[in-house]
Design a protein around this motif. Structure first.
Motif, PDB file in Angstrom:
ATOM      1  N   MET A  54     -35.929  38.231  28.312  1.00  0.00           N
ATOM      2  CA  MET A  54     -35.497  39.716  28.556  1.00  0.00           C
ATOM      3  C   MET A  54     -33.943  39.672  28.292  1.00  0.00           C
ATOM      4  O   MET A  54     -33.382  40.742  27.835  1.00  0.00           O
ATOM      5  N   GLU A  55     -33.164  38.577  28.817  1.00  0.00           N
ATOM      6  CA  GLU A  55     -31.786  38.593  28.880  1.00  0.00           C
ATOM      7  C   GLU A  55     -31.498  38.010  27.309  1.00  0.00           C
ATOM      8  O   GLU A  55     -30.435  38.771  26.916  1.00  0.00           O
ATOM      9  N   THR A  56     -32.310  37.365  26.616  1.00  0.00           N
ATOM     10  CA  THR A  56     -31.744  36.942  25.463  1.00  0.00           C
ATOM     11  C   THR A  56     -31.873  38.143  24.321  1.00  0.00           C
ATOM     12  O   THR A  56     -31.112  38.122  23.625  1.00  0.00           O
ATOM     13  N   LEU A  57     -32.879  38.829  24.629  1.00  0.00           N
ATOM     14  CA  LEU A  57     -32.709  40.269  23.824  1.00  0.00           C
ATOM     15  C   LEU A  57     -31.658  40.984  23.927  1.00  0.00           C
ATOM     16  O   LEU A  57     -31.166  41.478  23.023  1.00  0.00           O
ATOM     17  N   LEU A  58     -31.307  41.255  25.378  1.00  0.00           N
ATOM     18  CA  LEU A  58     -29.947  41.904  25.419  1.00  0.00           C
ATOM     19  C   LEU A  58     -28.541  41.276  24.855  1.00  0.00           C
ATOM     20  O   LEU A  58     -27.907  41.894  24.113  1.00  0.00           O
ATOM     21  N   LYS A  59     -28.685  40.100  24.641  1.00  0.00           N
ATOM     22  CA  LYS A  59     -27.477  39.162  24.183  1.00  0.00           C
ATOM     23  C   LYS A  59     -27.910  39.219  22.859  1.00  0.00           C
ATOM     24  O   LYS A  59     -26.657  38.638  22.125  1.00  0.00           O
ATOM     25  N   SER A  60     -28.898  39.394  22.248  1.00  0.00           N
ATOM     26  CA  SER A  60     -29.279  39.008  20.620  1.00  0.00           C
ATOM     27  C   SER A  60     -28.427  39.756  19.688  1.00  0.00           C
ATOM     28  O   SER A  60     -28.012  39.344  18.213  1.00  0.00           O
ATOM     29  N   ILE A 122     -36.253  41.141  41.560  1.00  0.00           N
ATOM     30  CA  ILE A 122     -34.827  41.902  41.744  1.00  0.00           C
ATOM     31  C   ILE A 122     -34.418  41.796  40.072  1.00  0.00           C
ATOM     32  O   ILE A 122     -34.079  42.916  39.656  1.00  0.00           O
ATOM     33  N   LYS A 123     -34.342  40.718  39.711  1.00  0.00           N
ATOM     34  CA  LYS A 123     -33.604  40.688  38.421  1.00  0.00           C
ATOM     35  C   LYS A 123     -34.513  41.432  37.322  1.00  0.00           C
ATOM     36  O   LYS A 123     -34.227  42.085  36.335  1.00  0.00           O
ATOM     37  N   PHE A 124     -35.901  40.841  37.372  1.00  0.00           N
ATOM     38  CA  PHE A 124     -37.004  41.384  36.490  1.00  0.00           C
ATOM     39  C   PHE A 124     -36.575  43.113  36.451  1.00  0.00           C
ATOM     40  O   PHE A 124     -36.525  43.704  35.530  1.00  0.00           O
ATOM     41  N   LEU A 125     -36.724  43.723  37.728  1.00  0.00           N
ATOM     42  CA  LEU A 125     -36.574  45.325  37.904  1.00  0.00           C
ATOM     43  C   LEU A 125     -35.166  45.781  37.401  1.00  0.00           C
ATOM     44  O   LEU A 125     -35.219  46.799  36.580  1.00  0.00           O
ATOM     45  N   GLN A 126     -33.991  45.157  37.373  1.00  0.00           N
ATOM     46  CA  GLN A 126     -32.871  45.663  37.052  1.00  0.00           C
ATOM     47  C   GLN A 126     -32.780  45.386  35.480  1.00  0.00           C
ATOM     48  O   GLN A 126     -32.273  46.215  34.762  1.00  0.00           O
ATOM     49  N   LEU A 127     -33.424  44.258  34.891  1.00  0.00           N
ATOM     50  CA  LEU A 127     -33.304  44.210  33.416  1.00  0.00           C
ATOM     51  C   LEU A 127     -34.221  45.168  32.801  1.00  0.00           C
ATOM     52  O   LEU A 127     -34.090  45.918  31.806  1.00  0.00           O
ATOM     53  N   LYS A 128     -35.552  45.471  33.258  1.00  0.00           N
ATOM     54  CA  LYS A 128     -36.370  46.567  32.973  1.00  0.00           C
ATOM     55  C   LYS A 128     -35.693  47.923  33.131  1.00  0.00           C
ATOM     56  O   LYS A 128     -36.090  48.754  32.125  1.00  0.00           O
ATOM     57  N   SER A 129     -35.051  48.291  34.113  1.00  0.00           N
ATOM     58  CA  SER A 129     -34.262  49.562  34.180  1.00  0.00           C
ATOM     59  C   SER A 129     -33.331  49.609  33.169  1.00  0.00           C
ATOM     60  O   SER A 129     -33.017  50.668  32.590  1.00  0.00           O
ATOM     61  N   LYS A 130     -32.670  48.629  32.698  1.00  0.00           N
ATOM     62  CA  LYS A 130     -31.510  48.791  31.449  1.00  0.00           C
ATOM     63  C   LYS A 130     -32.291  49.154  30.258  1.00  0.00           C
ATOM     64  O   LYS A 130     -31.813  49.891  29.745  1.00  0.00           O
TER      65      LYS A 130
END
Length: 418
Positions: A54-60, A122-130
């Motif tokens: 999920m983080e990689t997609l945001l930075k891609s 917590i990290k998963f829910l924050q990324l999903k919310s973004k």
């Protein structure tokens, strides 16, 4: 639609996690590695892979607004698990920190399972919310292990690189071990008038950790060692604090200080003359170049003092034992055999001779030379049972620290001839 295939693996103390992003007809694999933070191993790798994807997609740099994002994993229960832990923590503490990240600088000790899942949730829910704020729909898709082309490609890539890294790590460890074995050490005699035996042992502990680290350590890193092994030198004149001890080690060339203010390993072997106990180690004195005449005088002095000291202690103990009044107990023949009676006397005798309470392990050690074999009996078939029976009948007493002490008793066994 954008698909993120995630997978993780554990090999020889390393976890590898990665993702394959399939978007606009193109695919890209990204891999990450780290030491495990928990003992969950493969499970931890799978959880990290999902968040990493999920983080990689945001930075891609891929445009994904208002897209359907599918997280393809072979661990379908992972969504419910992370959601449950994440929501529980957010509700309890009302956390709204959108910049939450894994704490990679935590101490080397392993995280507990709940702590890891809470942090990940917590990290998963924050990324999903973004993603949802950008108009994206996030869903999960079950991938059967080793049955999907893209997932297999990702799995093979992670394992291939992970095995190479593990092999390299093992190779470096072997090389380092050989170098350490081959190194020539300089012997240094620690002054007994300057340092206590506790300080000597702690200096060896610091040298050992610098050697294992294979790099210079800062004062803060050395202080962290005291969390697990506190520095408690007792009543001393020098180096009452850890900083003072480290500086003394630099002064005596047991370790060296680098230009950037860190402390580095030196190949030295510390030896400590136990003069406080008047024990002479010839090897130590010869290494420290003590003159033979001084050594000879010291040996003669100790030989004169030791027999006199031993004789005095023996005489004092003998007088104490002779003066004591003993309580006589009749041992029940229906409860104990004659063999058990003799063994109880044997234990009492050893406790008396020891002059101090003994632990169960110390009493068991007596059975090595004189095994406890009572034969066919109803009670106290094992040595532990016999000890408990002796405590119950006040033949010996149990101390507060679970040891067993001597009581002045005389056991009598009536030999009944039927």
């Amino acid at each position: 639609m954008i698909k993120i295939y995630t997978d993780g693996s554990y090999v020889s103390g390393l976890i590898g996690y990665g993702c394959l992003i399939h978007a606009n007809g193109e695919k890209k694999i990204t891999i990450g590695f780290s030491k495990p933070k928990t003992r969950l191993e493969n499970v931890e790798a799978e959880v990290r892979a999902l968040i990493f994807g999920m983080e990689t997609l945001l930075k891609s740099g891929i445009t994904f607004e208002n897209e359907h994002i599918v997280l393809a994993t072979d661990q379908m229960n992972i969504e419910n698990l992370l959601t449950r832990y994440g929501k529980k923590e957010l509700l309890e503490e009302n956390k709204e920190d959108n910049d939450f990240e894994f704490d990679e600088k935590k101490p080397a000790k392993k995280m507990v399972k709940e702590e890891f899942f809470t942090e990940s949730g917590i990290k998963f829910l924050q990324l999903k919310s973004k993603f949802e704020e950008m108009g994206c729909k996030v869903s999960f898709e079950k991938v059967i292990s080793h049955s999907h082309v893209f997932h297999n490609e990702l799995d093979e890539t992670i394992k291939k690189i992970l095995k190479k890294k593990a092999a390299k790590k093992l190779f470096n460890k072997v090389i380092k071990s050989k170098k350490l074995k081959q190194e020539k050490k300089f012997t240094r005699v620690v002054s007994a008038s300057m340092f206590t035996e506790c300080q000597y042992n702690y200096m060896r502990f610091i040298i050992k950790n610098l050697r294992i680290a294979g790099r210079p350590m800062s004062m803060d890193e050395i202080r962290e060692l005291t969390i697990y092994a506190p520095y408690t030198p007792g009543k001393v004149r020098f180096a009452k604090e850890i900083e003072g001890l480290v500086n003394e080690m630099v002064f005596h060339r047991y370790i060296k200080k680098t230009k950037d203010g860190k402390y580095d390993y030196l190949p030295v072997e510390l030896v400590y003359p136990k003069s406080a106990n008047k024990e002479v180690n010839l090897k130590i004195f010869l290494r420290s170049r003590v003159f033979h005449s001084e050594l000879d005088e010291l040996i003669k002095k100790i030989l004169k003092e030791k027999p006199a000291e031993i004789l005095l202690n023996k005489s004092q103990n003998s007088k104490k034992l002779q003066k004591e009044e003993k309580i006589t107990y009749m041992v029940s023949t229906s409860m104990f055999t004659e063999y058990q009676y003799n063994y109880m006397r044997f234990i009492i005798k050893n406790l008396r001779m020891a002059g101090k309470p003994m632990s169960m392990e110390e009493i068991k050690a007596l059975t090595i030379e004189a095994p406890y074999t009572p034969g066919k009996v109803y009670f106290a078939k094992e040595i532990e049972g016999l000890i408990q029976e002796m405590v119950l009948r006040n033949y010996i007493k149990k101390t507060e620290d679970d040891k067993y002490a001597y009581i002045p008793v005389e056991l009598v066994y009536p030999k009944i001839n039927k």
